[in-house]
Design a protein around this motif. Structure first.
Motif, PDB file in Angstrom:
ATOM      1  N   GLY A   1      62.544  50.097  -3.288  1.00  0.00           N
ATOM      2  CA  GLY A   1      61.605  50.291  -2.182  1.00  0.00           C
ATOM      3  C   GLY A   1      61.112  49.008  -1.546  1.00  0.00           C
ATOM      4  N   MET A   2      60.027  49.141  -0.785  1.00  0.00           N
ATOM      5  CA  MET A   2      59.414  48.012  -0.069  1.00  0.00           C
ATOM      6  C   MET A   2      59.100  46.874  -1.032  1.00  0.00           C
ATOM      7  SD  MET A   2      57.653  48.718   3.245  1.00  0.00           S
ATOM      8  CE  MET A   2      55.904  48.475   2.931  1.00  0.00           C
ATOM      9  N   ARG A   3      59.201  45.651  -0.528  1.00  0.00           N
ATOM     10  CA  ARG A   3      58.937  44.456  -1.327  1.00  0.00           C
ATOM     11  C   ARG A   3      59.949  44.275  -2.468  1.00  0.00           C
ATOM     12  NH1 ARG A   3      53.113  43.169  -0.052  1.00  0.00           N
ATOM     13  NH2 ARG A   3      53.116  43.945   2.086  1.00  0.00           N
ATOM     14  N   GLY A   4      60.993  45.064  -2.454  1.00  0.00           N
ATOM     15  CA  GLY A   4      62.001  44.930  -3.505  1.00  0.00           C
ATOM     16  C   GLY A   4      63.173  44.041  -3.094  1.00  0.00           C
ATOM     17  N   GLU A   5      63.005  43.290  -1.999  1.00  0.00           N
ATOM     18  CA  GLU A   5      64.127  42.513  -1.445  1.00  0.00           C
ATOM     19  C   GLU A   5      64.759  41.578  -2.460  1.00  0.00           C
ATOM     20  OE1 GLU A   5      61.170  42.585   0.018  1.00  0.00           O
ATOM     21  OE2 GLU A   5      61.366  43.022   2.160  1.00  0.00           O
ATOM     22  N   ILE A   6      63.922  40.841  -3.155  1.00  0.00           N
ATOM     23  CA  ILE A   6      64.490  39.807  -4.024  1.00  0.00           C
ATOM     24  C   ILE A   6      65.226  40.446  -5.204  1.00  0.00           C
ATOM     25  CG2 ILE A   6      63.950  37.785  -5.466  1.00  0.00           C
ATOM     26  CD1 ILE A   6      63.847  37.427  -2.314  1.00  0.00           C
ATOM     27  N   GLU A   7      64.672  41.543  -5.713  1.00  0.00           N
ATOM     28  CA  GLU A   7      65.389  42.267  -6.774  1.00  0.00           C
ATOM     29  C   GLU A   7      66.740  42.767  -6.259  1.00  0.00           C
ATOM     30  OE1 GLU A   7      63.609  45.889  -8.174  1.00  0.00           O
ATOM     31  OE2 GLU A   7      64.850  45.937  -9.988  1.00  0.00           O
TER      32      GLU A   7
ATOM     33  N   SER B   1      71.534  45.463   5.490  1.00  0.00           N
ATOM     34  CA  SER B   1      70.362  45.199   6.326  1.00  0.00           C
ATOM     35  C   SER B   1      70.458  46.109   7.541  1.00  0.00           C
ATOM     36  CB  SER B   1      70.370  43.749   6.843  1.00  0.00           C
ATOM     37  OG  SER B   1      69.993  42.826   5.853  1.00  0.00           O
ATOM     38  N   THR B   2      69.330  46.525   8.094  1.00  0.00           N
ATOM     39  CA  THR B   2      69.425  47.124   9.426  1.00  0.00           C
ATOM     40  C   THR B   2      69.469  45.986  10.444  1.00  0.00           C
ATOM     41  OG1 THR B   2      67.033  47.376   9.479  1.00  0.00           O
ATOM     42  CG2 THR B   2      68.331  49.341   8.937  1.00  0.00           C
TER      43      THR B   2
ATOM     44  N   GLY C   1      69.729  35.253   4.453  1.00  0.00           N
ATOM     45  CA  GLY C   1      69.009  34.073   3.976  1.00  0.00           C
ATOM     46  C   GLY C   1      68.744  34.110   2.483  1.00  0.00           C
ATOM     47  N   PRO C   2      68.022  35.140   2.007  1.00  0.00           N
ATOM     48  CA  PRO C   2      67.736  35.194   0.572  1.00  0.00           C
ATOM     49  C   PRO C   2      68.996  35.152  -0.296  1.00  0.00           C
ATOM     50  CG  PRO C   2      66.505  36.901   1.757  1.00  0.00           C
ATOM     51  CD  PRO C   2      67.331  36.188   2.771  1.00  0.00           C
ATOM     52  N   ILE C   3      70.058  35.816   0.148  1.00  0.00           N
ATOM     53  CA  ILE C   3      71.294  35.798  -0.648  1.00  0.00           C
ATOM     54  C   ILE C   3      71.848  34.375  -0.738  1.00  0.00           C
ATOM     55  CG2 ILE C   3      73.735  36.457  -0.642  1.00  0.00           C
ATOM     56  CD1 ILE C   3      72.170  38.774  -1.566  1.00  0.00           C
ATOM     57  N   TYR C   4      71.976  33.705   0.388  1.00  0.00           N
ATOM     58  CA  TYR C   4      72.513  32.337   0.348  1.00  0.00           C
ATOM     59  C   TYR C   4      71.592  31.406  -0.443  1.00  0.00           C
ATOM     60  CZ  TYR C   4      76.592  32.753   3.399  1.00  0.00           C
ATOM     61  OH  TYR C   4      77.829  33.052   3.912  1.00  0.00           O
ATOM     62  N   GLU C   5      70.299  31.660  -0.369  1.00  0.00           N
ATOM     63  CA  GLU C   5      69.372  30.818  -1.134  1.00  0.00           C
ATOM     64  C   GLU C   5      69.568  30.994  -2.643  1.00  0.00           C
ATOM     65  OE1 GLU C   5      65.229  30.147   0.381  1.00  0.00           O
ATOM     66  OE2 GLU C   5      65.743  31.815   1.695  1.00  0.00           O
TER      67      GLU C   5
END
Lengths: 239, 239
Positions: A53-59, A78-79, A89-93
Protein backbone atom coordinates in the motif's frame (compact mmCIF):
# COMPACT_ATOMS: atom_id res chain seq x y z
CA UNK A 1 17.84 -11.16 -15.31
CA UNK A 2 16.39 -7.71 -15.87
CA UNK A 3 14.41 -5.42 -13.65
CA UNK A 4 12.04 -3.40 -15.82
CA UNK A 5 10.63 -0.17 -14.43
CA UNK A 6 7.43 0.20 -16.39
CA UNK A 7 5.38 3.36 -16.83
CA UNK A 8 1.85 2.28 -17.70
CA UNK A 9 0.54 5.76 -18.51
CA UNK A 10 -2.39 7.39 -16.76
CA UNK A 11 -4.38 4.21 -16.21
CA UNK A 12 -6.55 3.33 -19.19
CA UNK A 13 -5.20 0.53 -21.37
CA UNK A 14 -5.36 2.62 -24.53
CA UNK A 15 -2.65 5.00 -23.34
CA UNK A 16 -0.18 2.21 -22.53
CA UNK A 17 2.68 1.74 -24.97
CA UNK A 18 3.24 -1.52 -26.81
CA UNK A 19 6.49 -1.95 -24.94
CA UNK A 20 4.85 -1.54 -21.53
CA UNK A 21 2.32 -4.24 -22.40
CA UNK A 22 4.89 -6.62 -23.85
CA UNK A 23 7.27 -6.12 -20.95
CA UNK A 24 4.59 -6.92 -18.39
CA UNK A 25 3.57 -9.99 -20.40
CA UNK A 26 7.08 -11.40 -20.57
CA UNK A 27 8.06 -10.87 -16.93
CA UNK A 28 7.75 -13.60 -14.33
CA UNK A 29 7.18 -11.27 -11.38
CA UNK A 30 5.11 -8.09 -11.06
CA UNK A 31 5.66 -5.61 -8.24
CA UNK A 32 3.12 -2.83 -7.77
CA UNK A 33 1.19 -0.53 -5.50
CA UNK A 34 -1.90 -2.68 -4.92
CA UNK A 35 -4.51 -0.39 -6.57
CA UNK A 36 -2.47 -0.34 -9.80
CA UNK A 37 -2.99 -4.08 -10.27
CA UNK A 38 -6.51 -3.29 -11.46
CA UNK A 39 -5.15 -1.56 -14.54
CA UNK A 40 -3.25 -4.62 -15.69
CA UNK A 41 -5.09 -7.57 -14.16
CA UNK A 42 -5.72 -9.33 -17.46
CA UNK A 43 -1.99 -9.25 -18.25
CA UNK A 44 -0.74 -10.78 -15.00
CA UNK A 45 -3.00 -13.75 -14.22
CA UNK A 46 -0.19 -16.32 -14.33
CA UNK A 47 2.47 -14.30 -12.56
CA UNK A 48 4.05 -14.01 -9.15
CA UNK A 49 2.87 -10.75 -7.59
CA UNK A 50 4.18 -8.59 -4.79
CA UNK A 51 2.00 -5.60 -3.97
CA UNK A 52 1.54 -3.32 -0.98
CA UNK A 53 0.00 0.00 0.00
CA UNK A 54 0.77 3.71 0.37
CA UNK A 55 4.24 4.61 1.64
CA UNK A 56 5.38 1.12 0.69
CA UNK A 57 7.55 2.37 -2.20
CA UNK A 58 10.90 1.51 -0.74
CA UNK A 59 9.79 -1.98 0.28
CA UNK A 60 8.51 -2.52 -3.27
CA UNK A 61 11.81 -1.37 -4.72
CA UNK A 62 13.79 -3.68 -2.46
CA UNK A 63 11.54 -6.62 -3.28
CA UNK A 64 11.80 -5.94 -7.00
CA UNK A 65 15.59 -5.86 -6.81
CA UNK A 66 15.57 -9.14 -4.83
CA UNK A 67 13.36 -10.88 -7.39
CA UNK A 68 15.61 -9.78 -10.24
CA UNK A 69 18.70 -10.89 -8.31
CA UNK A 70 17.13 -14.28 -7.72
CA UNK A 71 17.02 -14.78 -11.49
CA UNK A 72 13.49 -13.71 -12.40
CA UNK A 73 12.62 -11.07 -14.99
CA UNK A 74 10.66 -8.58 -12.93
CA UNK A 75 8.50 -5.55 -13.73
CA UNK A 76 7.88 -2.84 -11.16
CA UNK A 77 4.90 -0.71 -12.11
CA UNK A 78 4.53 3.07 -12.04
CA UNK A 79 1.56 4.96 -13.37
CA UNK A 80 2.35 7.73 -15.84
CA UNK A 81 6.03 7.80 -16.73
CA UNK A 82 8.30 5.77 -14.44
CA UNK A 83 11.00 8.44 -14.69
CA UNK A 84 8.95 11.34 -13.28
CA UNK A 85 7.98 11.05 -9.61
CA UNK A 86 8.02 7.28 -10.29
CA UNK A 87 10.07 4.24 -9.37
CA UNK A 88 13.08 4.71 -11.67
CA UNK A 89 14.93 6.93 -9.20
CA UNK A 90 14.60 4.81 -6.07
CA UNK A 91 15.47 1.65 -8.01
CA UNK A 92 18.65 3.12 -9.50
CA UNK A 93 19.57 4.53 -6.10
CA UNK A 94 19.18 1.14 -4.43
CA UNK A 95 20.25 -1.40 -6.99
CA UNK A 96 23.67 -2.92 -7.53
CA UNK A 97 24.76 -5.54 -10.04
CA UNK A 98 21.51 -6.07 -11.90
CA UNK A 99 20.31 -5.08 -15.36
CA UNK A 100 17.75 -2.31 -15.23
CA UNK A 101 15.60 -0.98 -18.03
CA UNK A 102 13.13 1.90 -17.86
CA UNK A 103 10.03 1.69 -20.07
CA UNK A 104 8.73 5.24 -20.55
CA UNK A 105 5.05 6.12 -20.55
CA UNK A 106 2.58 8.97 -20.99
CA UNK A 107 2.77 11.19 -17.92
CA UNK A 108 -0.34 12.72 -16.32
CA UNK A 109 0.37 16.27 -17.49
CA UNK A 110 0.26 15.30 -21.15
CA UNK A 111 -2.71 13.01 -20.72
CA UNK A 112 -4.59 15.82 -18.96
CA UNK A 113 -3.49 18.27 -21.63
CA UNK A 114 -4.96 16.07 -24.36
CA UNK A 115 -8.28 16.19 -22.54
CA UNK A 116 -8.21 19.98 -22.18
CA UNK A 117 -7.27 20.91 -25.76
CA UNK A 118 -3.73 22.20 -26.30
CA UNK A 119 -2.89 23.90 -23.00
CA UNK A 120 0.82 23.08 -22.82
CA UNK A 121 2.23 23.29 -26.37
CA UNK A 122 5.11 25.41 -25.22
CA UNK A 123 7.86 25.52 -22.60
CA UNK A 124 6.48 24.08 -19.39
CA UNK A 125 7.37 23.38 -15.79
CA UNK A 126 6.20 20.20 -14.08
CA UNK A 127 6.07 20.64 -10.32
CA UNK A 128 4.85 18.37 -7.53
CA UNK A 129 3.32 20.05 -4.48
CA UNK A 130 4.13 17.06 -2.27
CA UNK A 131 6.61 18.17 0.39
CA UNK A 132 7.10 14.67 1.76
CA UNK A 133 10.59 14.43 0.22
CA UNK A 134 11.21 18.01 -0.90
CA UNK A 135 11.48 21.11 1.29
CA UNK A 136 8.37 23.25 0.92
CA UNK A 137 10.45 26.41 0.50
CA UNK A 138 12.17 24.91 -2.54
CA UNK A 139 8.82 23.97 -4.06
CA UNK A 140 7.55 27.53 -3.56
CA UNK A 141 10.73 28.91 -5.10
CA UNK A 142 10.14 26.75 -8.16
CA UNK A 143 6.57 27.98 -8.38
CA UNK A 144 7.83 31.56 -8.31
CA UNK A 145 10.49 30.93 -10.96
CA UNK A 146 8.01 29.14 -13.21
CA UNK A 147 5.62 32.05 -12.79
CA UNK A 148 8.24 34.67 -13.53
CA UNK A 149 9.47 32.71 -16.59
CA UNK A 150 5.91 32.58 -18.00
CA UNK A 151 6.03 28.79 -18.21
CA UNK A 152 2.86 26.78 -18.60
CA UNK A 153 2.78 25.01 -15.23
CA UNK A 154 1.50 21.51 -14.51
CA UNK A 155 0.98 20.76 -10.83
CA UNK A 156 1.19 17.15 -9.67
CA UNK A 157 -0.06 16.01 -6.25
CA UNK A 158 -1.71 19.39 -5.75
CA UNK A 159 -3.54 18.72 -2.50
CA UNK A 160 -4.08 15.99 0.06
CA UNK A 161 -5.69 15.63 3.44
CA UNK A 162 -2.30 15.75 5.09
CA UNK A 163 -1.45 19.08 3.46
CA UNK A 164 -4.70 20.83 2.57
CA UNK A 165 -3.12 24.28 2.29
CA UNK A 166 -0.18 23.67 -0.06
CA UNK A 167 -2.13 24.49 -3.19
CA UNK A 168 -3.50 27.72 -1.74
CA UNK A 169 -0.02 28.83 -0.73
CA UNK A 170 1.45 27.91 -4.10
CA UNK A 171 -1.23 29.92 -5.89
CA UNK A 172 -0.51 32.92 -3.68
CA UNK A 173 3.15 32.79 -4.70
CA UNK A 174 2.12 32.54 -8.34
CA UNK A 175 -0.47 35.32 -8.16
CA UNK A 176 1.84 38.27 -8.98
CA UNK A 177 2.75 36.56 -12.27
CA UNK A 178 -0.66 35.53 -13.55
CA UNK A 179 -3.74 37.55 -14.53
CA UNK A 180 -6.92 36.56 -12.76
CA UNK A 181 -8.34 35.54 -16.13
CA UNK A 182 -5.53 33.06 -16.93
CA UNK A 183 -7.13 29.76 -17.97
CA UNK A 184 -6.57 26.81 -15.64
CA UNK A 185 -7.44 23.23 -16.53
CA UNK A 186 -8.33 20.80 -13.77
CA UNK A 187 -8.39 17.12 -14.63
CA UNK A 188 -9.17 14.39 -12.13
CA UNK A 189 -8.44 10.75 -12.98
CA UNK A 190 -7.00 11.74 -16.33
CA UNK A 191 -7.00 8.94 -18.89
CA UNK A 192 -9.44 6.82 -16.88
CA UNK A 193 -13.08 6.03 -17.47
CA UNK A 194 -14.22 8.21 -14.59
CA UNK A 195 -12.18 11.29 -15.52
CA UNK A 196 -13.57 14.76 -14.94
CA UNK A 197 -12.35 17.81 -16.85
CA UNK A 198 -12.94 21.36 -15.70
CA UNK A 199 -11.87 24.67 -17.17
CA UNK A 200 -11.70 27.68 -14.84
CA UNK A 201 -9.71 30.87 -14.44
CA UNK A 202 -6.86 31.59 -12.06
CA UNK A 203 -9.12 33.51 -9.66
CA UNK A 204 -11.82 30.81 -9.57
CA UNK A 205 -9.83 27.65 -8.85
CA UNK A 206 -12.08 25.52 -6.60
CA UNK A 207 -9.33 24.61 -4.17
CA UNK A 208 -11.56 22.55 -1.88
CA UNK A 209 -12.51 20.19 -4.69
CA UNK A 210 -8.94 19.33 -5.61
CA UNK A 211 -7.23 16.16 -4.42
CA UNK A 212 -4.24 13.91 -5.11
CA UNK A 213 -5.83 12.37 -8.18
CA UNK A 214 -6.00 15.75 -9.87
CA UNK A 215 -3.56 17.50 -12.18
CA UNK A 216 -3.78 21.27 -12.66
CA UNK A 217 -2.50 22.97 -15.78
CA UNK A 218 -2.05 26.72 -15.41
CA UNK A 219 -1.68 28.67 -18.64
CA UNK A 220 1.01 31.17 -19.59
CA UNK A 221 0.29 34.80 -20.49
CA UNK A 222 -0.87 33.81 -24.00
CA UNK A 223 -3.18 30.95 -23.10
CA UNK A 224 -6.83 31.43 -24.00
CA UNK A 225 -10.12 29.58 -24.17
CA UNK A 226 -11.96 28.83 -27.41
CA UNK A 227 -15.02 26.61 -27.72
CA UNK A 228 -14.46 25.18 -24.22
CA UNK A 229 -10.88 24.20 -25.03
CA UNK A 230 -7.73 25.58 -23.41
CA UNK A 231 -5.17 26.67 -26.00
CA UNK A 232 -1.62 27.95 -25.66
CA UNK A 233 -0.55 29.28 -29.04
CA UNK A 234 2.66 27.88 -30.40
CA UNK A 235 3.92 31.20 -31.66
CA UNK A 236 4.57 33.91 -29.13
CA UNK A 237 4.59 36.82 -31.51
CA UNK A 238 1.70 36.05 -33.79
CA UNK A 239 -1.10 36.14 -31.26
CA UNK B 1 -15.97 13.38 -38.69
CA UNK B 2 -13.08 13.69 -36.31
CA UNK B 3 -9.63 15.15 -36.69
CA UNK B 4 -7.23 13.18 -34.49
CA UNK B 5 -3.95 14.79 -33.52
CA UNK B 6 -1.78 11.79 -32.85
CA UNK B 7 1.48 11.73 -30.90
CA UNK B 8 3.39 8.66 -32.04
CA UNK B 9 6.14 8.91 -29.43
CA UNK B 10 9.83 9.20 -30.24
CA UNK B 11 9.77 7.07 -33.39
CA UNK B 12 10.15 3.39 -32.62
CA UNK B 13 6.95 1.37 -32.78
CA UNK B 14 7.38 -0.01 -29.28
CA UNK B 15 6.92 3.38 -27.65
CA UNK B 16 3.63 4.11 -29.45
CA UNK B 17 0.46 3.79 -27.41
CA UNK B 18 -2.30 1.37 -28.34
CA UNK B 19 -4.57 4.32 -28.98
CA UNK B 20 -2.15 5.97 -31.39
CA UNK B 21 -1.90 2.75 -33.40
CA UNK B 22 -5.64 2.12 -33.40
CA UNK B 23 -6.43 5.71 -34.32
CA UNK B 24 -4.09 5.65 -37.30
CA UNK B 25 -5.55 2.32 -38.41
CA UNK B 26 -9.13 3.55 -38.33
CA UNK B 27 -8.61 6.88 -40.09
CA UNK B 28 -9.19 7.33 -43.81
CA UNK B 29 -6.64 10.11 -44.27
CA UNK B 30 -3.15 10.59 -42.81
CA UNK B 31 -1.43 13.98 -42.76
CA UNK B 32 2.25 14.09 -41.82
CA UNK B 33 5.66 15.63 -42.22
CA UNK B 34 7.04 13.36 -44.95
CA UNK B 35 9.90 11.74 -42.98
CA UNK B 36 7.47 10.66 -40.27
CA UNK B 37 5.64 8.38 -42.72
CA UNK B 38 8.53 5.91 -42.33
CA UNK B 39 7.59 5.29 -38.73
CA UNK B 40 4.07 4.19 -39.60
CA UNK B 41 4.28 2.92 -43.16
CA UNK B 42 2.89 -0.53 -42.42
CA UNK B 43 -0.20 1.04 -40.82
CA UNK B 44 -1.15 3.35 -43.69
CA UNK B 45 -0.84 1.33 -46.89
CA UNK B 46 -4.49 1.68 -47.88
CA UNK B 47 -4.96 5.32 -46.89
CA UNK B 48 -5.12 8.71 -48.49
CA UNK B 49 -1.93 10.60 -47.56
CA UNK B 50 -0.98 14.25 -47.54
CA UNK B 51 2.61 14.92 -46.58
CA UNK B 52 5.05 17.77 -47.07
CA UNK B 53 8.41 19.05 -45.80
CA UNK B 54 9.97 21.38 -43.23
CA UNK B 55 8.11 24.62 -42.49
CA UNK B 56 4.99 23.04 -44.01
CA UNK B 57 3.22 22.78 -40.64
CA UNK B 58 0.50 25.30 -41.29
CA UNK B 59 -0.30 23.86 -44.71
CA UNK B 60 -0.56 20.41 -43.10
CA UNK B 61 -2.90 21.75 -40.43
CA UNK B 62 -5.14 23.43 -43.00
CA UNK B 63 -5.25 20.30 -45.14
CA UNK B 64 -6.07 18.13 -42.15
CA UNK B 65 -8.93 20.43 -41.18
CA UNK B 66 -10.23 20.35 -44.77
CA UNK B 67 -10.17 16.56 -44.92
CA UNK B 68 -12.09 16.30 -41.66
CA UNK B 69 -14.60 18.90 -42.86
CA UNK B 70 -15.12 16.93 -46.06
CA UNK B 71 -16.33 14.00 -43.98
CA UNK B 72 -13.23 11.87 -43.57
CA UNK B 73 -11.76 10.71 -40.26
CA UNK B 74 -8.27 12.16 -40.41
CA UNK B 75 -5.11 11.72 -38.35
CA UNK B 76 -2.40 14.37 -38.30
CA UNK B 77 0.86 12.98 -36.97
CA UNK B 78 3.29 14.49 -34.47
CA UNK B 79 6.30 12.72 -33.08
CA UNK B 80 6.56 12.66 -29.32
CA UNK B 81 3.50 14.13 -27.68
CA UNK B 82 1.19 16.09 -29.98
CA UNK B 83 0.50 18.61 -27.22
CA UNK B 84 4.12 19.73 -26.67
CA UNK B 85 5.74 21.63 -29.55
CA UNK B 86 3.41 19.53 -31.75
CA UNK B 87 0.34 19.99 -33.91
CA UNK B 88 -2.37 20.26 -31.25
CA UNK B 89 -1.92 24.01 -30.80
CA UNK B 90 -1.99 25.10 -34.45
CA UNK B 91 -4.97 22.81 -35.15
CA UNK B 92 -7.02 24.19 -32.27
CA UNK B 93 -6.04 27.71 -33.26
CA UNK B 94 -7.18 27.18 -36.85
CA UNK B 95 -10.13 24.85 -36.66
CA UNK B 96 -13.81 25.74 -36.43
CA UNK B 97 -16.80 23.42 -36.31
CA UNK B 98 -15.08 20.06 -36.36
CA UNK B 99 -14.53 17.40 -33.72
CA UNK B 100 -10.94 17.27 -32.56
CA UNK B 101 -9.27 14.69 -30.37
CA UNK B 102 -5.69 14.70 -29.13
CA UNK B 103 -3.98 11.33 -28.66
CA UNK B 104 -1.10 11.83 -26.21
CA UNK B 105 2.27 10.15 -26.59
CA UNK B 106 5.68 9.72 -24.99
CA UNK B 107 7.60 12.97 -25.40
CA UNK B 108 11.32 13.01 -26.22
CA UNK B 109 12.45 14.15 -22.76
CA UNK B 110 10.98 11.09 -21.07
CA UNK B 111 12.15 8.72 -23.76
CA UNK B 112 15.67 10.14 -23.47
CA UNK B 113 15.45 9.97 -19.69
CA UNK B 114 14.63 6.26 -19.84
CA UNK B 115 17.81 5.72 -21.86
CA UNK B 116 19.96 7.69 -19.41
CA UNK B 117 18.76 6.12 -16.15
CA UNK B 118 16.56 8.27 -13.91
CA UNK B 119 17.77 11.82 -14.67
CA UNK B 120 14.44 13.66 -14.36
CA UNK B 121 12.51 12.06 -11.50
CA UNK B 122 11.76 15.40 -9.96
CA UNK B 123 10.37 18.83 -10.87
CA UNK B 124 11.53 19.68 -14.36
CA UNK B 125 11.42 22.39 -16.98
CA UNK B 126 11.02 21.53 -20.66
CA UNK B 127 12.39 24.30 -22.87
CA UNK B 128 12.84 24.58 -26.64
CA UNK B 129 15.80 26.61 -27.88
CA UNK B 130 14.10 27.30 -31.20
CA UNK B 131 13.51 31.02 -31.51
CA UNK B 132 11.52 30.74 -34.72
CA UNK B 133 8.25 31.50 -32.94
CA UNK B 134 9.45 32.62 -29.51
CA UNK B 135 11.57 35.69 -28.69
CA UNK B 136 15.10 34.63 -27.80
CA UNK B 137 15.13 36.89 -24.74
CA UNK B 138 12.13 35.06 -23.32
CA UNK B 139 13.81 31.70 -23.90
CA UNK B 140 16.93 32.90 -22.08
CA UNK B 141 14.80 34.21 -19.24
CA UNK B 142 13.22 30.78 -18.89
CA UNK B 143 16.64 29.16 -18.86
CA UNK B 144 17.68 31.51 -16.06
CA UNK B 145 14.52 30.86 -14.04
CA UNK B 146 14.84 27.09 -14.48
CA UNK B 147 18.46 27.33 -13.37
CA UNK B 148 17.67 29.44 -10.33
CA UNK B 149 14.79 27.11 -9.35
CA UNK B 150 17.11 24.08 -9.49
CA UNK B 151 14.84 22.31 -11.96
CA UNK B 152 16.09 19.39 -13.98
CA UNK B 153 16.08 20.93 -17.47
CA UNK B 154 15.32 19.17 -20.75
CA UNK B 155 16.30 21.14 -23.84
CA UNK B 156 14.44 20.48 -27.08
CA UNK B 157 15.70 21.69 -30.48
CA UNK B 158 19.02 22.59 -28.87
CA UNK B 159 20.97 23.55 -31.97
CA UNK B 160 20.55 23.86 -35.73
CA UNK B 161 22.54 25.16 -38.66
CA UNK B 162 20.39 28.27 -38.71
CA UNK B 163 21.15 29.06 -35.08
CA UNK B 164 24.43 27.39 -34.16
CA UNK B 165 25.06 29.61 -31.11
CA UNK B 166 21.77 29.35 -29.21
CA UNK B 167 22.92 26.42 -27.10
CA UNK B 168 26.18 28.08 -26.15
CA UNK B 169 24.36 31.24 -25.10
CA UNK B 170 21.78 29.28 -23.13
CA UNK B 171 24.51 27.41 -21.26
CA UNK B 172 26.24 30.68 -20.41
CA UNK B 173 23.02 31.95 -18.85
CA UNK B 174 22.69 28.70 -16.91
CA UNK B 175 26.31 28.62 -15.78
CA UNK B 176 25.93 30.63 -12.53
CA UNK B 177 23.36 28.08 -11.32
CA UNK B 178 25.13 24.81 -12.11
CA UNK B 179 28.40 23.31 -10.91
CA UNK B 180 30.81 22.32 -13.65
CA UNK B 181 30.44 18.71 -12.53
CA UNK B 182 26.64 18.64 -12.96
CA UNK B 183 25.74 15.57 -15.04
CA UNK B 184 24.29 16.21 -18.49
CA UNK B 185 22.72 13.52 -20.65
CA UNK B 186 22.81 13.89 -24.41
CA UNK B 187 20.55 11.63 -26.44
CA UNK B 188 20.32 11.75 -30.22
CA UNK B 189 17.48 9.94 -32.01
CA UNK B 190 15.99 8.84 -28.71
CA UNK B 191 13.72 5.81 -29.01
CA UNK B 192 15.00 4.93 -32.48
CA UNK B 193 17.25 2.11 -33.63
CA UNK B 194 20.14 4.47 -34.31
CA UNK B 195 20.02 6.30 -30.98
CA UNK B 196 23.20 7.46 -29.31
CA UNK B 197 23.43 8.16 -25.58
CA UNK B 198 26.20 10.19 -23.99
CA UNK B 199 26.82 11.22 -20.42
CA UNK B 200 29.01 14.28 -19.81
CA UNK B 201 29.34 17.07 -17.28
CA UNK B 202 28.15 20.66 -17.57
CA UNK B 203 31.65 21.93 -18.42
CA UNK B 204 32.28 19.30 -21.11
CA UNK B 205 29.15 19.51 -23.26
CA UNK B 206 30.34 18.89 -26.85
CA UNK B 207 28.34 21.75 -28.33
CA UNK B 208 29.53 21.19 -31.90
CA UNK B 209 28.20 17.63 -31.95
CA UNK B 210 24.67 18.62 -30.97
CA UNK B 211 21.88 19.01 -33.53
CA UNK B 212 18.11 19.22 -33.82
CA UNK B 213 17.65 15.49 -33.33
CA UNK B 214 19.22 15.70 -29.88
CA UNK B 215 17.66 16.21 -26.47
CA UNK B 216 19.81 17.40 -23.56
CA UNK B 217 18.92 16.69 -19.98
CA UNK B 218 20.76 18.86 -17.48
CA UNK B 219 20.67 17.65 -13.87
CA UNK B 220 19.72 19.60 -10.78
CA UNK B 221 22.06 20.17 -7.82
CA UNK B 222 21.46 16.63 -6.52
CA UNK B 223 21.91 14.69 -9.75
CA UNK B 224 24.79 12.22 -9.80
CA UNK B 225 26.29 9.45 -11.89
CA UNK B 226 26.42 5.82 -10.78
CA UNK B 227 27.49 2.90 -12.98
CA UNK B 228 27.19 5.04 -16.13
CA UNK B 229 23.64 6.06 -15.31
CA UNK B 230 22.38 9.56 -14.54
CA UNK B 231 20.28 9.66 -11.39
CA UNK B 232 18.31 12.45 -9.75
CA UNK B 233 17.30 11.27 -6.30
CA UNK B 234 13.64 11.50 -5.50
CA UNK B 235 14.14 12.78 -2.00
CA UNK B 236 15.85 16.11 -1.57
CA UNK B 237 16.74 15.73 2.06
CA UNK B 238 17.96 12.17 2.26
CA UNK B 239 20.94 12.42 -0.06
Amino acid sequence: MTLYIVGIGPGGRENMTLKAIETIKKCEVIVAYTPYLNYIEDLIEDKEIFSNGMRGEIERCKKAVEFAKSGKDTAIISTGDAGLYGMAGPIYELAEDIDIEVVPGVTAAFSAASELGAPIMHDCALISLSDLLTPWDLILKRIKMAGEGDFVIALYNPRSKGRPDNLKEALEVLHPFRDDATPVGIVRNSGRDDKTVKLVTFDTIPIEEIDMKTVLIIGNSKTYIKDHKMITPRGYENK
